[in-house]
Enzyme design. Structure first.
Site, mmCIF file in Angstrom:
data_model
loop_
_atom_site.group_PDB
_atom_site.id
_atom_site.type_symbol
_atom_site.label_atom_id
_atom_site.label_comp_id
_atom_site.label_asym_id
_atom_site.label_seq_id
_atom_site.Cartn_x
_atom_site.Cartn_y
_atom_site.Cartn_z
ATOM 1 N N HIS A 1 -6.496 3.982 36.694
ATOM 2 C CA HIS A 1 -5.079 3.645 36.856
ATOM 3 C C HIS A 1 -4.589 3.051 35.526
ATOM 4 O O HIS A 1 -5.365 2.416 34.803
ATOM 5 C CB HIS A 1 -4.997 2.605 37.975
ATOM 6 C CG HIS A 1 -3.624 2.258 38.451
ATOM 7 N ND1 HIS A 1 -2.800 1.416 37.755
ATOM 8 C CD2 HIS A 1 -2.951 2.606 39.572
ATOM 9 C CE1 HIS A 1 -1.663 1.265 38.441
ATOM 10 N NE2 HIS A 1 -1.730 1.982 39.546
ATOM 11 N N ASP B 1 -12.456 -2.210 39.478
ATOM 12 C CA ASP B 1 -11.088 -2.215 40.006
ATOM 13 C C ASP B 1 -11.187 -1.792 41.474
ATOM 14 O O ASP B 1 -11.339 -0.609 41.778
ATOM 15 C CB ASP B 1 -10.223 -1.252 39.187
ATOM 16 C CG ASP B 1 -8.823 -1.087 39.767
ATOM 17 O OD1 ASP B 1 -8.513 -1.711 40.812
ATOM 18 O OD2 ASP B 1 -8.040 -0.320 39.175
ATOM 19 N N GLN C 1 -8.292 0.093 45.611
ATOM 20 C CA GLN C 1 -8.356 1.032 46.739
ATOM 21 C C GLN C 1 -9.586 0.763 47.590
ATOM 22 O O GLN C 1 -9.511 0.762 48.819
ATOM 23 C CB GLN C 1 -8.390 2.479 46.231
ATOM 24 C CG GLN C 1 -7.158 2.917 45.449
ATOM 25 C CD GLN C 1 -5.898 3.003 46.305
ATOM 26 O OE1 GLN C 1 -5.950 3.175 47.518
ATOM 27 N NE2 GLN C 1 -4.749 2.878 45.670
ATOM 28 N N LYS D 1 -2.002 -3.716 49.198
ATOM 29 C CA LYS D 1 -2.640 -2.492 49.676
ATOM 30 C C LYS D 1 -3.587 -2.779 50.830
ATOM 31 O O LYS D 1 -3.993 -1.875 51.544
ATOM 32 C CB LYS D 1 -3.373 -1.797 48.532
ATOM 33 C CG LYS D 1 -2.407 -1.252 47.481
ATOM 34 C CD LYS D 1 -3.095 -0.562 46.339
ATOM 35 C CE LYS D 1 -2.047 -0.096 45.327
ATOM 36 N NZ LYS D 1 -2.649 0.413 44.093
ATOM 37 N N CYS E 1 0.417 6.764 38.286
ATOM 38 C CA CYS E 1 -0.037 5.777 37.297
ATOM 39 C C CYS E 1 -1.370 6.177 36.688
ATOM 40 O O CYS E 1 -2.211 5.325 36.397
ATOM 41 C CB CYS E 1 -0.128 4.377 37.883
ATOM 42 S SG CYS E 1 1.425 3.745 38.496
HETATM 43 C C1 PLP Z 1 -2.540 0.175 42.910
HETATM 44 C C2 PLP Z 1 -3.655 0.187 41.952
HETATM 45 C C3 PLP Z 1 -3.704 -0.701 40.877
HETATM 46 C C4 PLP Z 1 -2.591 -1.653 40.569
HETATM 47 O O1 PLP Z 1 -2.254 -2.470 41.641
HETATM 48 P P1 PLP Z 1 -0.952 -3.430 41.457
HETATM 49 O O2 PLP Z 1 -0.784 -4.056 42.787
HETATM 50 O O3 PLP Z 1 0.180 -2.524 41.088
HETATM 51 O O4 PLP Z 1 -1.294 -4.376 40.370
HETATM 52 C C5 PLP Z 1 -4.785 -0.638 40.039
HETATM 53 N N1 PLP Z 1 -5.784 0.225 40.243
HETATM 54 C C6 PLP Z 1 -5.796 1.075 41.272
HETATM 55 C C7 PLP Z 1 -6.960 1.995 41.460
HETATM 56 C C8 PLP Z 1 -4.737 1.093 42.156
HETATM 57 O O5 PLP Z 1 -4.738 1.957 43.178
#
Ligand code: PLP
Length: 413
Positions: A129, A207, A210, A233, A371
């Site tokens: 991302h 990260d 998800q 999320k 993104c």
């Molecule tokens: C949504 C997402 C982000 C960023 O999350 P934010 O709430 O916009 O900071 C980073 N990495 C992944 C894989 C995402 O799906």
């Protein structure tokens, strides 16, 4: 659908917990397949925030009065919830931030500028991302830290041989990689990545934006050093996210922002920092959002990750089966280990037009580069449409999507 195995999760009951899902849009029942961008909120989260505002609200950490003490307890209880959720060894390893983006930026600023040295490298993957690309680019340009990108295969899996080769010279100080791709659905082999990275002297940031929504995460079992996720999320509110990091790393890192709540003492000559995690939490935090995240975690835990993972696995298999049967539709990413997001292109149709036509049937999907522009370029495309699944998604909604896509396909044929 006999290939859709029944699972322990009672979707009909869960749907009753989400007030927004009872709506119709454009005269049609809402089919919300955009949860990977932000999930809907259960009544428990809404109520926790409203109740706090109505009955128990003041600033936290400083008041000596009853209201402040109660609010601090409620807000700080979420730190325990997050520690339990991630199986962190210590609640002081949970740093509250605004979202995953801020968590990763915190590491890039504090660890990247405070601990990494010019000449060292940060290694990311080709399916990140933007929020796990741009902070490292900024670090590279400012501090002379090299940025390396591990390639992925055509199936959308990390190329492990290439990954290991990029670590071979021992220059990589940090591997920053997604735990689950928001575009391809791929789960990366996180424990294996950590093993290899550690063997080459690199720390690992995952990260988990998800991944934490769909599967149980155990940072101690994974062995990673940093884990980032975002509350909105995970059925929680916006404005609250988490950085987990090993305590000794947090202690070695300089603060990211200065201000109230993060100091131990202040004079014009010099200030000293509060203990972790507060050293990284300058200013009044997202109090209500923190309380809401706690409610979201309790909600998810009550359903249980085994049921969630089984439900979403079945939905994803069903979606792949239905969508891949559509003439002219191509699914992006075929990883062995994958979760509930399905990105696709439709021949002769722009992803935005696909999304707009689906919207007329009340179906919400995401369209664009998600993104992840470099990932789009890796596959030689500009955009995809993406359907993503959550605890409240039903197989009937996926059938609805598939049937609508057949009509979209005919429109563009
Ligand atoms: C949504 C997402 C982000 C960023 O999350 P934010 O709430 O916009 O900071 C980073 N990495 C992944 C894989 C995402 O799906």
């Amino acid at each position: 659908m006999n290939h859709f195995a029944p699972v322990a999760l009672d979707v009909a009951r869960i749907r009753q917990d989400f007030p927004i899902l009872t709506q119709t849009v454009r005269g049609k029942p809402l089919v919300f397949l955009d949860s990977a961008a932000s999930a809907q909120k259960p009544r428990a989260v809404i109520d926790a925030m409203v109740t706090a505002m109505e009955t128990q609200y003041a600033n936290v950490h400083r008041g000596l009065h009853w209201m402040s003490e109660r609010t601090t307890e409620a807000y700080e209880a979420t730190r325990d919830d997050v520690a339990r959720l991630l199986n962190a060894a210590d609640r002081a390893e949970i740093v509250f931030v605004r979202n995953s983006t801020e968590a990763i930026n915190l590491v890039a600023y504090s660890y990247g500028r405070g601990v990494l040295k010019p000449g060292q490298a940060v290694l990311i993957s080709a399916m990140e991302h933007h929020s796990n690309i741009v902070p490292w680019q900024m670090l590279r340009d400012e501090r002379g830290i090299e940025l390396r990108v591990a390639p992925i295969t055509d199936a959308g899996e990390l190329d492990m041989a290439a990954f290991e080769l990029l670590l071979a010279d021992g220059k990589v100080g940090l591997v920053a990689i997604t735990h689950m791709s928001n575009v391809l659905g791929t789960y990366t082999p996180a424990a294996r990545i950590v093993q290899i990275a550690h063997a080459h002297g690199a720390k690992v940031l995952l990260d988990g934006s998800q991944a934490v929504v769909h599967r149980r995460v155990d940072v101690q079992a994974l062995g990673c050093d940093f884990y980032a996720f975002t509350g909105h999320k995970l059925y929680g509110p916006t404005g609250i996210g988490v950085l987990w990091a090993r305590r000794e790393l947090l202690e070695a890192m300089p603060p990211f922002m200065g201000g109230g709540d993060m100091i131990s003492s202040v004079s014009y000559e010099r200030s000293t920092w509060a203990a972790v995690p507060h050293k990284f939490e300058a200013g009044t935090p997202a109090i209500l959002e923190g309380i809401g995240l706690g409610a979201a975690i309790h909600y998810v835990e009550a359903i249980g990750y085994d049921a969630i993972a089984a439900h979403e696995q079945a939905l994803t298999e069903h979606a792949i089966l239905r969508l891949s049967a559509i003439d002219g539709l191509t699914i992006l990413g075929h990883a062995q280990d994958r979760g509930g997001v399905v990105s696709f292109t439709l021949a002769n149709a722009h992803a935005h037009d696909v999304a707009t036509l689906l919207d007329r049937s009340g179906i919400a999907v995401r369209a664009g580069h998600h993104c992840a522009e470099p990932l789009m370029h890796r596959f030689g495309i500009e955009s995809t449409a993406r359907a993503s699944f959550a605890i409240y998604t039903t197989p009937a909604e996926i059938d609805f999507l598939a049937d609508a896509l057949v009509r979209v396909r005919e429109f563009f044929a």
